[in-house]
Write a protein that holds these residues in place. Structure first.
Motif, PDB file in Angstrom:
ATOM      1  N   TRP A   1     -16.387   4.779  -6.783  1.00  0.00           N
ATOM      2  CA  TRP A   1     -17.546   4.042  -6.268  1.00  0.00           C
ATOM      3  C   TRP A   1     -17.292   2.536  -6.324  1.00  0.00           C
ATOM      4  N   ALA A   2     -16.711   2.066  -7.421  1.00  0.00           N
ATOM      5  CA  ALA A   2     -16.412   0.633  -7.545  1.00  0.00           C
ATOM      6  C   ALA A   2     -15.482   0.164  -6.425  1.00  0.00           C
ATOM      7  N   ALA A   3     -14.559   1.021  -6.005  1.00  0.00           N
ATOM      8  CA  ALA A   3     -13.616   0.661  -4.948  1.00  0.00           C
ATOM      9  C   ALA A   3     -14.254   0.704  -3.559  1.00  0.00           C
ATOM     10  N   ALA A   4     -15.263   1.567  -3.376  1.00  0.00           N
ATOM     11  CA  ALA A   4     -15.790   1.821  -2.032  1.00  0.00           C
ATOM     12  C   ALA A   4     -17.150   1.213  -1.739  1.00  0.00           C
ATOM     13  N   LYS A   5     -17.892   0.814  -2.744  1.00  0.00           N
ATOM     14  CA  LYS A   5     -19.315   0.534  -2.550  1.00  0.00           C
ATOM     15  C   LYS A   5     -19.672  -0.767  -1.845  1.00  0.00           C
ATOM     16  N   ASN A   6     -18.838  -1.775  -1.917  1.00  0.00           N
ATOM     17  CA  ASN A   6     -19.246  -3.070  -1.399  1.00  0.00           C
ATOM     18  C   ASN A   6     -19.300  -3.093   0.124  1.00  0.00           C
ATOM     19  N   PHE A   7     -20.488  -3.423   0.639  1.00  0.00           N
ATOM     20  CA  PHE A   7     -20.695  -3.473   2.080  1.00  0.00           C
ATOM     21  C   PHE A   7     -19.793  -4.525   2.719  1.00  0.00           C
ATOM     22  N   ASP A   8     -19.423  -5.535   1.940  1.00  0.00           N
ATOM     23  CA  ASP A   8     -18.527  -6.573   2.461  1.00  0.00           C
ATOM     24  C   ASP A   8     -17.070  -6.325   2.062  1.00  0.00           C
ATOM     25  N   GLY A   9     -16.749  -5.085   1.678  1.00  0.00           N
ATOM     26  CA  GLY A   9     -15.401  -4.806   1.197  1.00  0.00           C
ATOM     27  C   GLY A   9     -14.686  -3.662   1.887  1.00  0.00           C
ATOM     28  N   LEU A  10     -15.176  -3.222   3.038  1.00  0.00           N
ATOM     29  CA  LEU A  10     -14.512  -2.107   3.729  1.00  0.00           C
ATOM     30  C   LEU A  10     -13.061  -2.450   4.066  1.00  0.00           C
ATOM     31  N   ASN A  11     -12.795  -3.715   4.339  1.00  0.00           N
ATOM     32  CA  ASN A  11     -11.422  -4.136   4.666  1.00  0.00           C
ATOM     33  C   ASN A  11     -10.468  -3.998   3.479  1.00  0.00           C
ATOM     34  N   THR A  12     -10.985  -3.842   2.262  1.00  0.00           N
ATOM     35  CA  THR A  12     -10.112  -3.698   1.101  1.00  0.00           C
ATOM     36  C   THR A  12      -9.528  -2.293   0.999  1.00  0.00           C
ATOM     37  N   TRP A  13     -10.119  -1.346   1.728  1.00  0.00           N
ATOM     38  CA  TRP A  13      -9.553   0.007   1.675  1.00  0.00           C
ATOM     39  C   TRP A  13      -9.396   0.694   3.027  1.00  0.00           C
ATOM     40  N   HIS A  14      -9.960   0.146   4.078  1.00  0.00           N
ATOM     41  CA  HIS A  14      -9.763   0.763   5.397  1.00  0.00           C
ATOM     42  C   HIS A  14      -8.613   0.064   6.116  1.00  0.00           C
ATOM     43  N   PRO A  15      -7.573   0.816   6.483  1.00  0.00           N
ATOM     44  CA  PRO A  15      -6.368   0.187   7.031  1.00  0.00           C
ATOM     45  C   PRO A  15      -6.531  -0.441   8.422  1.00  0.00           C
TER      46      PRO A  15
ATOM     47  N   VAL B   1      -6.977   4.223  -4.774  1.00  0.00           N
ATOM     48  CA  VAL B   1      -7.605   4.511  -6.078  1.00  0.00           C
ATOM     49  C   VAL B   1      -6.663   5.294  -6.987  1.00  0.00           C
ATOM     50  N   GLU B   2      -5.973   6.277  -6.436  1.00  0.00           N
ATOM     51  CA  GLU B   2      -5.073   7.074  -7.277  1.00  0.00           C
ATOM     52  C   GLU B   2      -3.858   6.274  -7.754  1.00  0.00           C
ATOM     53  N   ALA B   3      -3.509   5.186  -7.067  1.00  0.00           N
ATOM     54  CA  ALA B   3      -2.384   4.350  -7.472  1.00  0.00           C
ATOM     55  C   ALA B   3      -2.761   3.355  -8.567  1.00  0.00           C
ATOM     56  N   GLN B   4      -4.046   3.162  -8.801  1.00  0.00           N
ATOM     57  CA  GLN B   4      -4.509   2.182  -9.797  1.00  0.00           C
ATOM     58  C   GLN B   4      -4.356   2.707 -11.201  1.00  0.00           C
TER      59      GLN B   4
ATOM     60  N   ALA C   1      -9.726  10.799  -9.736  1.00  0.00           N
ATOM     61  CA  ALA C   1     -10.200   9.625 -10.481  1.00  0.00           C
ATOM     62  C   ALA C   1     -11.681   9.831 -10.778  1.00  0.00           C
ATOM     63  N   PRO C   2     -12.201   9.176 -11.807  1.00  0.00           N
ATOM     64  CA  PRO C   2     -13.632   9.277 -12.107  1.00  0.00           C
ATOM     65  C   PRO C   2     -14.487   8.686 -10.978  1.00  0.00           C
ATOM     66  N   ALA C   3     -15.674   9.226 -10.809  1.00  0.00           N
ATOM     67  CA  ALA C   3     -16.567   8.794  -9.722  1.00  0.00           C
ATOM     68  C   ALA C   3     -16.915   7.308  -9.819  1.00  0.00           C
ATOM     69  N   ASP C   4     -17.113   6.796 -11.028  1.00  0.00           N
ATOM     70  CA  ASP C   4     -17.448   5.373 -11.169  1.00  0.00           C
ATOM     71  C   ASP C   4     -16.324   4.475 -10.650  1.00  0.00           C
TER      72      ASP C   4
END
Length: 175
Positions: free
Chosen positions: A42-56, A172-175, A36-39
């Motif tokens: 980054w959009a999926a991973a960058k939020n300091f208050d969003g780790l729960n959106t991608w860490h199981p 990210v790859e599923a999006q 996937a493109p870096a942007d």
């Protein structure tokens, strides 16, 4: 008297040096390549208050002090299996796609922990995410139990990084 004072001071330094040697600084670095493109990554991973959106392993991630993605912000991570980790944002570079943070307190078997997450473009649709950290084991004594030694600390952080990166890739790859 001066000789005895010098001898006591030298002995104290040796003892403190031995304790330092018993708990070396440890390092873990894990990377994953995402199709996937870096942007987008980054959009999926960058939020300091969003780790729960991608860490199981996380049930929630909330800012308890400061503002999201602003140096000084403090987040409270709540683990799905119980326990919490409080972390402080030390650096946030949106343009450079990187941030750095430190653990203030928590259930992981580590101390003196700082970590970085970096998103690097490898082309139009290929990105590398690198999560790295340095830390000491939480029990810095000379003879920690097997569950508190250097291997236990390194294995715990390796597992945290790998499971998070694997899930970020999947999402990210599923999006």
């Amino acid at each position: 008297m001066r000789i005895m004072t010098s001898a006591i001071l030298a002995g104290a330094l040796l003892v403190s040096g031995a304790s330092w040697a018993a708990a070396p600084v440890l390092h873990v670095k894990k990377s994953v390549t995402i199709a996937a493109p870096a942007d987008k990554v980054w959009a999926a991973a960058k939020n300091f208050d969003g780790l729960n959106t991608w860490h199981p392993a996380l049930a929630s991630d909330e800012i308890v002090s400061g503002t999201n993605n602003t140096v000084g912000a403090v987040r409270l991570l709540t683990l799905k299996g119980g326990g919490t980790i409080k972390e402080k944002l030390l650096q946030f570079d949106d343009a450079g796609r990187r941030f750095r943070y430190a653990i203030l307190e928590g259930v992981l078997p580590v101390s003196h922990y700082t970590s970085s997450l970096v998103v690097t473009s490898l082309g139009a649709s290929k990105t590398m995410v690198t999560w790295s950290g340095s830390f000491k084991r939480k029990n810095v004594g000379d003879d920690p139990a097997d569950t508190e030694n250097d291997k236990a600390a390194t294995d715990a952080i390796s597992g945290v990084y790998q499971s998070g990166l694997d899930n970020l890739k999947k999402i990210v790859e599923a999006q």
